[in-house]
Design an enzyme around this catalytic site. Structure first.
Site, PDB file in Angstrom:
ATOM      1  N   SER A   6      44.150  19.360 -37.583  1.00 50.71           N
ATOM      2  CA  SER A   6      44.091  19.847 -36.195  1.00 50.71           C
ATOM      3  C   SER A   6      45.134  20.937 -36.028  1.00 50.71           C
ATOM      4  CB  SER A   6      44.309  18.702 -35.205  1.00 50.71           C
ATOM      5  OG  SER A   6      45.443  17.945 -35.558  1.00 50.71           O
ATOM      6  N   GLU A   8      47.449  23.238 -33.094  1.00 51.21           N
ATOM      7  CA  GLU A   8      47.935  23.251 -31.709  1.00 51.21           C
ATOM      8  C   GLU A   8      48.173  24.675 -31.215  1.00 51.21           C
ATOM      9  OE1 GLU A   8      50.848  20.201 -30.697  1.00 51.21           O
ATOM     10  OE2 GLU A   8      52.030  21.737 -29.688  1.00 51.21           O
ATOM     11  N   ALA A  43      56.081  22.244 -19.619  1.00 55.45           N
ATOM     12  CA  ALA A  43      57.037  21.264 -19.093  1.00 55.45           C
ATOM     13  C   ALA A  43      56.776  20.988 -17.614  1.00 55.45           C
ATOM     14  CB  ALA A  43      58.456  21.781 -19.280  1.00 55.45           C
ATOM     15  N   HIS A  68      46.496  18.676 -24.016  1.00 56.88           N
ATOM     16  CA  HIS A  68      47.656  17.807 -23.825  1.00 56.88           C
ATOM     17  C   HIS A  68      47.736  17.527 -22.329  1.00 56.88           C
ATOM     18  CE1 HIS A  68      49.957  19.154 -27.680  1.00 56.88           C
ATOM     19  NE2 HIS A  68      48.647  19.255 -27.844  1.00 56.88           N
ATOM     20  N   GLY A  99      55.918  14.199 -21.438  1.00 57.74           N
ATOM     21  CA  GLY A  99      56.148  15.620 -21.204  1.00 57.74           C
ATOM     22  C   GLY A  99      57.615  15.963 -21.137  1.00 57.74           C
ATOM     23  N   ASP A 100      57.887  17.215 -21.419  1.00 54.10           N
ATOM     24  CA  ASP A 100      59.264  17.718 -21.312  1.00 54.10           C
ATOM     25  C   ASP A 100      59.649  17.765 -19.843  1.00 54.10           C
ATOM     26  OD1 ASP A 100      59.840  18.108 -24.001  1.00 54.10           O
ATOM     27  OD2 ASP A 100      58.750  20.004 -24.042  1.00 54.10           O
ATOM     28  N   TYR A 136      57.956   9.883 -33.271  1.00 55.44           N
ATOM     29  CA  TYR A 136      59.195  10.596 -33.637  1.00 55.44           C
ATOM     30  C   TYR A 136      59.845   9.948 -34.864  1.00 55.44           C
ATOM     31  CZ  TYR A 136      58.395  12.551 -29.064  1.00 55.44           C
ATOM     32  OH  TYR A 136      57.804  13.187 -27.997  1.00 55.44           O
ATOM     33  N   LYS A 156      53.147   2.286 -26.467  1.00 56.00           N
ATOM     34  CA  LYS A 156      52.057   3.262 -26.284  1.00 56.00           C
ATOM     35  C   LYS A 156      50.803   2.801 -27.040  1.00 56.00           C
ATOM     36  CE  LYS A 156      54.838   6.998 -27.337  1.00 56.00           C
ATOM     37  NZ  LYS A 156      55.320   8.400 -27.313  1.00 56.00           N
ATOM     38  N   PHE A 207      64.790  25.519 -31.435  1.00 56.07           N
ATOM     39  CA  PHE A 207      63.820  24.521 -31.013  1.00 56.07           C
ATOM     40  C   PHE A 207      64.163  23.145 -31.604  1.00 56.07           C
ATOM     41  CE2 PHE A 207      59.399  22.741 -30.971  1.00 56.07           C
ATOM     42  CZ  PHE A 207      59.378  22.572 -29.593  1.00 56.07           C
ATOM     43  N   HIS A 257      48.629  18.003 -38.560  1.00 56.27           N
ATOM     44  CA  HIS A 257      48.488  18.687 -37.267  1.00 56.27           C
ATOM     45  C   HIS A 257      49.422  19.904 -37.310  1.00 56.27           C
ATOM     46  CE1 HIS A 257      47.939  19.010 -32.866  1.00 56.27           C
ATOM     47  NE2 HIS A 257      49.231  19.280 -32.807  1.00 56.27           N
TER      48      HIS A 257
HETATM   49  P1  FAD Z   1      57.712   8.759 -24.085  1.00 52.74           P
HETATM   50  O1  FAD Z   1      56.921   8.063 -25.133  1.00 52.74           O
HETATM   51  O2  FAD Z   1      57.594   8.294 -22.694  1.00 52.74           O
HETATM   52  O3  FAD Z   1      59.250   8.692 -24.549  1.00 52.74           O
HETATM   53  C1  FAD Z   1      60.222   9.516 -23.920  1.00 52.74           C
HETATM   54  C2  FAD Z   1      61.605   8.884 -24.110  1.00 52.74           C
HETATM   55  O4  FAD Z   1      61.723   7.748 -23.261  1.00 52.74           O
HETATM   56  C3  FAD Z   1      61.911   8.388 -25.509  1.00 52.74           C
HETATM   57  O5  FAD Z   1      63.287   8.553 -25.728  1.00 52.74           O
HETATM   58  C4  FAD Z   1      61.559   6.914 -25.460  1.00 52.74           C
HETATM   59  O6  FAD Z   1      62.301   6.200 -26.434  1.00 52.74           O
HETATM   60  C5  FAD Z   1      61.930   6.574 -24.023  1.00 52.74           C
HETATM   61  N1  FAD Z   1      61.078   5.575 -23.389  1.00 52.74           N
HETATM   62  C6  FAD Z   1      59.732   5.429 -23.495  1.00 52.74           C
HETATM   63  N2  FAD Z   1      59.292   4.439 -22.699  1.00 52.74           N
HETATM   64  C7  FAD Z   1      60.391   3.964 -22.056  1.00 52.74           C
HETATM   65  C8  FAD Z   1      60.600   2.966 -21.083  1.00 52.74           C
HETATM   66  N3  FAD Z   1      59.591   2.224 -20.598  1.00 52.74           N
HETATM   67  N4  FAD Z   1      61.867   2.755 -20.629  1.00 52.74           N
HETATM   68  C9  FAD Z   1      62.895   3.486 -21.083  1.00 52.74           C
HETATM   69  N5  FAD Z   1      62.759   4.448 -22.017  1.00 52.74           N
HETATM   70  C10 FAD Z   1      61.537   4.691 -22.489  1.00 52.74           C
HETATM   71  N6  FAD Z   1      55.805  18.277 -24.095  1.00 52.74           N
HETATM   72  C11 FAD Z   1      55.211  18.905 -23.036  1.00 52.74           C
HETATM   73  O7  FAD Z   1      55.836  19.062 -21.978  1.00 52.74           O
HETATM   74  N7  FAD Z   1      53.939  19.385 -23.156  1.00 52.74           N
HETATM   75  C12 FAD Z   1      53.202  19.237 -24.281  1.00 52.74           C
HETATM   76  O8  FAD Z   1      52.061  19.689 -24.348  1.00 52.74           O
HETATM   77  C13 FAD Z   1      53.792  18.559 -25.387  1.00 52.74           C
HETATM   78  N8  FAD Z   1      53.088  18.332 -26.514  1.00 52.74           N
HETATM   79  C14 FAD Z   1      53.648  17.568 -27.526  1.00 52.74           C
HETATM   80  C15 FAD Z   1      52.871  17.237 -28.640  1.00 52.74           C
HETATM   81  C16 FAD Z   1      53.407  16.454 -29.662  1.00 52.74           C
HETATM   82  C17 FAD Z   1      52.541  16.109 -30.850  1.00 52.74           C
HETATM   83  C18 FAD Z   1      54.753  15.998 -29.573  1.00 52.74           C
HETATM   84  C19 FAD Z   1      55.348  15.174 -30.685  1.00 52.74           C
HETATM   85  C20 FAD Z   1      55.511  16.322 -28.468  1.00 52.74           C
HETATM   86  C21 FAD Z   1      54.984  17.088 -27.430  1.00 52.74           C
HETATM   87  N9  FAD Z   1      55.704  17.401 -26.289  1.00 52.74           N
HETATM   88  C22 FAD Z   1      55.120  18.082 -25.239  1.00 52.74           C
HETATM   89  C23 FAD Z   1      57.104  16.992 -26.167  1.00 52.74           C
HETATM   90  C24 FAD Z   1      57.217  15.656 -25.435  1.00 52.74           C
HETATM   91  O9  FAD Z   1      56.654  15.739 -24.162  1.00 52.74           O
HETATM   92  C25 FAD Z   1      58.694  15.344 -25.329  1.00 52.74           C
HETATM   93  O10 FAD Z   1      59.194  14.971 -26.573  1.00 52.74           O
HETATM   94  C26 FAD Z   1      59.038  14.342 -24.244  1.00 52.74           C
HETATM   95  O11 FAD Z   1      60.435  14.414 -24.063  1.00 52.74           O
HETATM   96  C27 FAD Z   1      58.647  12.914 -24.578  1.00 52.74           C
HETATM   97  O12 FAD Z   1      57.311  12.706 -24.462  1.00 52.74           O
HETATM   98  P2  FAD Z   1      56.648  11.325 -24.996  1.00 52.74           P
HETATM   99  O13 FAD Z   1      55.250  11.367 -24.657  1.00 52.74           O
HETATM  100  O14 FAD Z   1      57.045  11.105 -26.394  1.00 52.74           O
HETATM  101  O15 FAD Z   1      57.439  10.316 -24.052  1.00 52.74           O
END
Ligand code: FAD
Length: 276
Positions: A6, A8, A43, A68, A99-100, A136, A156, A207, A257
Site C-alpha cells: 500500500s 500513502e 492534524a 485516514h 490523530g496528531d 508503534y 484497538k 520528523f 506500506h
Molecule cells: P492512540 O492509539 O489513541 O494512542 C495515542 C497515545 O495515547 C499513545 O501514547 C497511547 O499509548 C496512548 N493511549 C491510547 N489509548 C489510551 C487510553 N485509553 N488512555 C490513555 N492513553 C492512551 N496523524 C494524523 O493526524 N493524520 C493521519 O492521517 C495520520 N496517519 C498515520 C498513519 C500511520 C500508519 C501512523 C503510524 C500514524 C499516523 N498518524 C496520523 C499519526 C498519529 O495520529 C499519531 O501518532 C497520534 O499521536 C496517535 O494516533 P494513534 O491512532 O496511534 O492514537
C-alpha cells in the site's frame, strides 16, 4: 502468501499538487500495483475537506483508496457524516487514528483515543469498513511505558481493528519484538511495516524527532557525512531501506506500506530491489 503493498499520500494544497499526485499515482501503479492508496487526514482534522476531495478523485478513477480518519479534532457528528460520505462513495477501508494534536492544542474531547474511534465506527457502520490502526514498534512518543503502549494497541484490536500499519522504523529488532508481543497476546491481525524511504536527511531527522522513530547512529552519521552530496545520500538510503524491506518480508511481514511523501521514485526504487 502474496505480499500486500500500500502507498500513502497526503492531500496536496494546490491544484498543481493535485495534478502532480495523479501522475505519481500512475507511476506507482505501473511499477508496484499497490492493493490500495491511503490519504492522510491533517492534524486535528485540518484537511477534512481536502482529504475527501482527493478520495473522491481517486474513487472516480476506480482506484482502491483508504482514507485516514482521526477523532482528535472532530465531533461524533462530523465523523458520522464523513463515514456516511465514504460509505456512499464505496470506500471499504479506513486507517483509523486518534490523530496528531494540532499546534493550537485544540481537541473536541468527544473521542480521545483511537480505540474509541474504532468502537464508534463499529457501532455506527458495523463491519462495512476494514479498519487499519497505527502500531508503534519503537513506542508512541506520549506513551507512559512500553507495556501501557502495547496495552493501548491491544485495546484497538479488541475494539475491532482488522489490521495495523506501523510507524516507520529502521531497527528491525523493534518490529520483531512487537510481533513477538502480538503472538504472546494471541493477536493475529496483520501488522504491516510502514516504510519511509530515505531521501532527505534534514526532513527525516526533524520528523523522526516528532514521531518518536529512531534513526540509528550508523545511519545518522553516514547521512550527516554525505551532507549536500544528494546522489550518495539517496543511494545509501535506497540500500538501507531496500535491505530492511527484504529482511522484513523474509521474516514474514504481511506486506509493506510506503510513506511515499507524494513522490514515486524512491518507493518504486525500493520495490524494484525487493526479492519478491
Ligand atoms: P492512540 O492509539 O489513541 O494512542 C495515542 C497515545 O495515547 C499513545 O501514547 C497511547 O499509548 C496512548 N493511549 C491510547 N489509548 C489510551 C487510553 N485509553 N488512555 C490513555 N492513553 C492512551 N496523524 C494524523 O493526524 N493524520 C493521519 O492521517 C495520520 N496517519 C498515520 C498513519 C500511520 C500508519 C501512523 C503510524 C500514524 C499516523 N498518524 C496520523 C499519526 C498519529 O495520529 C499519531 O501518532 C497520534 O499521536 C496517535 O494516533 P494513534 O491512532 O496511534 O492514537
Amino acid at each position: 502468501m502474496a505480499v500486500k503493498i500500500s502507498c500513502e499520500f497526503f492531500p496536496p494544497r494546490t491544484e498543481a499538487g493535485v495534478e502532480k499526485l495523479q501522475l505519481v499515482q500512475q507511476k506507482l501503479n505501473e511499477v508496484m500495483q499497490p492493493e490500495y492508496y491511503s490519504v492522510t487526514f491533517g492534524a486535528g482534522g485540518s484537511t477534512r475537506d481536502s482529504t475527501l476531495e482527493i478520495v473522491k478523485l481517486l474513487v472516480k478513477e476506480e482506484i482502491n483508496v483508504a482514507p485516514h480518519i482521526s477523532c482528535v479534532g472532530s465531533s461524533k457528528q462530523q465523523l458520522n457524516d464523513l463515514l456516511i460520505e465514504y460509505k456512499n462513495l464505496g470506500v471499504t477501508r479506513l486507517v483509523t487514528l486518534r490523530g496528531d494534536i494540532p499546534d493550537t492544542g485544540e481537541t473536541t474531547k468527544e473521542l480521545s483515543h483511537a480505540n474509541e474511534l474504532v468502537s464508534f465506527i463499529r457501532e455506527t457502520t458495523g463491519n462495512h469498513f476494514t479498519l487499519e490502526v497505527a502500531a508503534y514498534p519503537e513506542y508512541h512518543p506520549e506513551s507512559t511505558s512500553p507495556q501501557s503502549d502495547f496495552e493501548c494497541f491491544v485495546n484497538k484490536v479488541n475494539a475491532g481493528a482488522d489490521g495495523a500499519i506501523t510507524q516507520y522504523f529502521y531497527n528491525i529488532d523493534a518490529y520483531d519484538r512487537f510481533i513477538d508481543n502480538c503472538l504472546r497476546e494471541n493477536i493475529s491481525i496483520p501488522v504491516t511495516p510502514g516504510i519511509m524511504p530515505i531521501t532527505n536527511y534534514r526532513n527525516l531527522s526533524r520528523f523522526s524527532d516528532t514521531c518518536g522513530a529512531e534513526i540509528p547512529r550508523w545511519i545518522r552519521k553516514q547521512l550527516e557525512a554525505y551532507a549536500d552530496d544528494k546522489a550518495s545520500l539517496q543511494a545509501f538510503g535506497l540500500d538501507v531501506v531496500s535491505r530492511l524491506s527484504n529482511q522484513l518480508l523474509e521474516r514474514g511481514a504481511p506486506g509493506l506500506h510506503f510513506y511515499t511523501l507524494n513522490q514515486a521514485e524512491a518507493s518504486n526504487a525500493i520495490w524494484k530491489n525487493l526479492s519478491l
